[in-house]
Design an enzyme around this catalytic site. Sequence first.
Site, short mmCIF file in Angstrom:
data_model
loop_
_atom_site.label_atom_id
_atom_site.label_comp_id
_atom_site.label_asym_id
_atom_site.label_seq_id
_atom_site.Cartn_x
_atom_site.Cartn_y
_atom_site.Cartn_z
N SER A 27 -5.62 29.10 40.82
CA SER A 27 -4.53 29.58 39.97
C SER A 27 -3.24 29.63 40.78
O SER A 27 -3.27 29.84 42.00
CB SER A 27 -4.84 30.98 39.44
OG SER A 27 -3.72 31.54 38.79
N ALA A 67 -5.98 37.83 44.43
CA ALA A 67 -6.68 37.80 45.71
C ALA A 67 -7.88 36.86 45.67
O ALA A 67 -8.14 36.09 46.60
CB ALA A 67 -7.12 39.21 46.10
N GLY A 84 -22.63 20.33 22.58
CA GLY A 84 -22.65 19.61 21.30
C GLY A 84 -22.96 18.13 21.31
O GLY A 84 -22.19 17.36 20.77
N GLY A 106 -23.46 16.74 26.15
CA GLY A 106 -23.90 17.28 27.44
C GLY A 106 -25.06 18.22 27.27
O GLY A 106 -25.59 18.39 26.17
N TYR A 127 -7.53 39.37 40.74
CA TYR A 127 -7.54 37.96 40.33
C TYR A 127 -6.73 37.12 41.31
O TYR A 127 -7.18 36.07 41.77
CB TYR A 127 -6.97 37.83 38.92
CG TYR A 127 -6.89 36.41 38.39
CD1 TYR A 127 -8.04 35.76 37.94
CD2 TYR A 127 -5.68 35.74 38.32
CE1 TYR A 127 -7.98 34.47 37.44
CE2 TYR A 127 -5.61 34.44 37.82
CZ TYR A 127 -6.76 33.81 37.39
OH TYR A 127 -6.69 32.53 36.89
#
Length: 249
Positions: free
Chosen positions: A141, A157, A52, A55, A155
């Site tokens: 995470s 792993a 927008g 970038g 996820y």
Amino acid sequence: MGKTTYDFSGRVAAVTGGAKGIGRGTALGLAEGGARVYILDADEEKGAEAAGGQGDFIHCDVTRSAVVKTSFDRIAEEAGRLDILVQSAGGFWKQTITEETTEEEWDNVVTLNLKGSFLCARAAIPAMRKEGYGRIINIGSMSGVTTQAQASPPYSAAKAGVHALARTLAFELGKYGITANAIAPGTTATERVIAVRSPEQMKQIGAATLIGRIAEVDDMVGSALFLASEEAGYITGQTLYVNGGRYMH
């Protein structure tokens, strides 16, 4: 989010998964700090919206090697350099346990989160090495370092691999002036997480933190901007834990 105090003037940044969530917040923060930001995402509508005017948007499926190479070649050609890579593309779409995880689910989640990070890092390295400067920030995470709530076996792993990849990149690239680090966010109230977790789970997770609330995107953005900054130049190969004290390492 308030205006960043970091100065990214003259820097070029690529943010994968920049259409939503932590990626979008980080892309906006980098742009506010003066960077030219490329948002790479498979979601064309939200990606263009996130860019927008602040970038450039590149439609990119980070799991496809040829597409990734073309995307980073475009950045190098248009901007002439690449200084910062923030790897936020990833996620999972349903909670499951190992016994009930299909092979297809495993492959899809691991490919997006881990292979995608590998492909994008590999594509970004030549431009950074040419300049003798670079910042690579992998968004991992807390699931990749500990297990405190049901999530997704592939996820967890894959995110453990994302943290390990940051250390490997740091080891390989330090001699070129490139740092590589990871962030391990606690559960954050992004659109994807809200869709995957129940309100009860969100409340329980928030209550389990020392801060006493679930994380918001802005809670993660400052850490990413710091690792992308000049000030973090002597930090590499590290995972920064940002979880409100829910997990202390």
